[in-house]
Write an enzyme that holds these catalytic residues in place. Structure first.
Site, PDB file in Angstrom:
ATOM      1  N   TYR A  73       0.816  -1.217   0.000  1.00  0.00           N
ATOM      2  CA  TYR A  73       0.000   0.000   0.000  1.00  0.00           C
ATOM      3  C   TYR A  73       0.854   1.273   0.000  1.00  0.00           C
ATOM      4  CZ  TYR A  73      -4.407  -2.528   0.641  1.00  0.00           C
ATOM      5  OH  TYR A  73      -5.515  -3.316   0.466  1.00  0.00           O
ATOM      6  N   ASN A 111     -13.538  -3.842   3.849  1.00  0.00           N
ATOM      7  CA  ASN A 111     -14.421  -3.915   2.677  1.00  0.00           C
ATOM      8  C   ASN A 111     -14.211  -5.188   1.858  1.00  0.00           C
ATOM      9  OD1 ASN A 111     -12.027  -3.225   1.482  1.00  0.00           O
ATOM     10  ND2 ASN A 111     -12.809  -1.445   0.371  1.00  0.00           N
ATOM     11  N   HIS A 163      -9.823  -6.495  -2.228  1.00  0.00           N
ATOM     12  CA  HIS A 163      -9.034  -5.511  -2.974  1.00  0.00           C
ATOM     13  C   HIS A 163      -8.962  -5.986  -4.414  1.00  0.00           C
ATOM     14  CE1 HIS A 163      -5.702  -2.999  -4.347  1.00  0.00           C
ATOM     15  NE2 HIS A 163      -5.238  -4.099  -4.920  1.00  0.00           N
TER      16      HIS A 163
HETATM   17  P1  CMP Z   1      -8.140  -1.060  -1.388  1.00  0.00           P
HETATM   18  O1  CMP Z   1      -8.686  -1.250  -2.759  1.00  0.00           O
HETATM   19  O2  CMP Z   1      -7.551  -2.261  -0.746  1.00  0.00           O
HETATM   20  O3  CMP Z   1      -7.029   0.092  -1.427  1.00  0.00           O
HETATM   21  C1  CMP Z   1      -6.810   0.985  -0.351  1.00  0.00           C
HETATM   22  C2  CMP Z   1      -7.711   0.714   0.800  1.00  0.00           C
HETATM   23  O4  CMP Z   1      -7.740   1.682   1.824  1.00  0.00           O
HETATM   24  C3  CMP Z   1      -9.134   0.652   0.314  1.00  0.00           C
HETATM   25  O5  CMP Z   1      -9.326  -0.536  -0.426  1.00  0.00           O
HETATM   26  C4  CMP Z   1      -9.927   0.748   1.614  1.00  0.00           C
HETATM   27  O6  CMP Z   1     -10.255  -0.498   2.167  1.00  0.00           O
HETATM   28  C5  CMP Z   1      -8.930   1.429   2.567  1.00  0.00           C
HETATM   29  N1  CMP Z   1      -9.444   2.637   3.147  1.00  0.00           N
HETATM   30  C6  CMP Z   1      -9.606   2.841   4.461  1.00  0.00           C
HETATM   31  N2  CMP Z   1     -10.079   4.059   4.692  1.00  0.00           N
HETATM   32  C7  CMP Z   1     -10.241   4.662   3.497  1.00  0.00           C
HETATM   33  C8  CMP Z   1     -10.718   5.928   3.076  1.00  0.00           C
HETATM   34  N3  CMP Z   1     -11.123   6.856   3.951  1.00  0.00           N
HETATM   35  N4  CMP Z   1     -10.742   6.188   1.750  1.00  0.00           N
HETATM   36  C9  CMP Z   1     -10.330   5.257   0.842  1.00  0.00           C
HETATM   37  N5  CMP Z   1      -9.870   4.035   1.198  1.00  0.00           N
HETATM   38  C10 CMP Z   1      -9.831   3.743   2.502  1.00  0.00           C
END
Ligand code: CMP
Length: 139
Positions: A50, A113, A116
């Protein structure tokens, strides 16, 4: 064209024993699992994976969450795999996710969520290479 994308089934989903249910939705969307492994991400792996989000306010919590339990990393193959996967995942925030999507069905919050998915072919290659060697991918 048939392409590849990278997917993670996140700790909130593995904790609730949803690996099969999520994978079924991916398969029903026309994607094929050509590589899969269950791992417990290290802090180093989470921070590296990340890295583009390093300056974001949610970065530390995100890395805590992604190392809080097992994940399943997968390579998915199919026609326009990146878009196909993003369509079946649904919006990042489950409050905005459409009916019939994985996040609508399973996500607990914007952080927890459930899945990914890569956002471009270029990032798909980078993300696949981060977790898999070519001999682990069997098309
Ligand atoms: P992902 O696609 O895994 O990539 C970055 C991740 O950051 C995203 O999914 C979310 O699960 C996580 N995340 C947590 N808080 C936020 C936020 N406020 N805005 C966007 N992504 C977030």
């Amino acid at each position: 064209a048939v392409t590849r994308t990278f997917s993670i089934i996140k700790p909130d989903a593995t904790r609730r024993n949803l690996t099969g249910a999520v994978t079924k939705m991916l398969e029903d969307a026309g994607l094929r699992v050509v590589a899969s492994k269950r791992i417990h991400m290290t802090r180093e792996q989470a921070e590296g994976f990340y890295g583009v989000h390093r300056e974001r306010p949610f970065f530390n919590d995100l890395c805590d969450f992604m190392t809080s339990g097992p994940v399943v990393v997968q390579v998915l193959e199919g026609e326009d795999a990146v878009k196909r996967n993003r369509d079946v995942m649904g919006a990042t925030n489950p409050e905005n996710a459409d009916e019939g999507t994985i996040r609508k069905a399973f996500a607990e919050s914007i952080e927890a969520n459930s899945v990914h998915g890569s956002d471009s072919d270029e990032n798909a290659k980078i993300e696949i290479d981060f977790f898999f060697s070519e001999d682990e991918i069997v098309g």
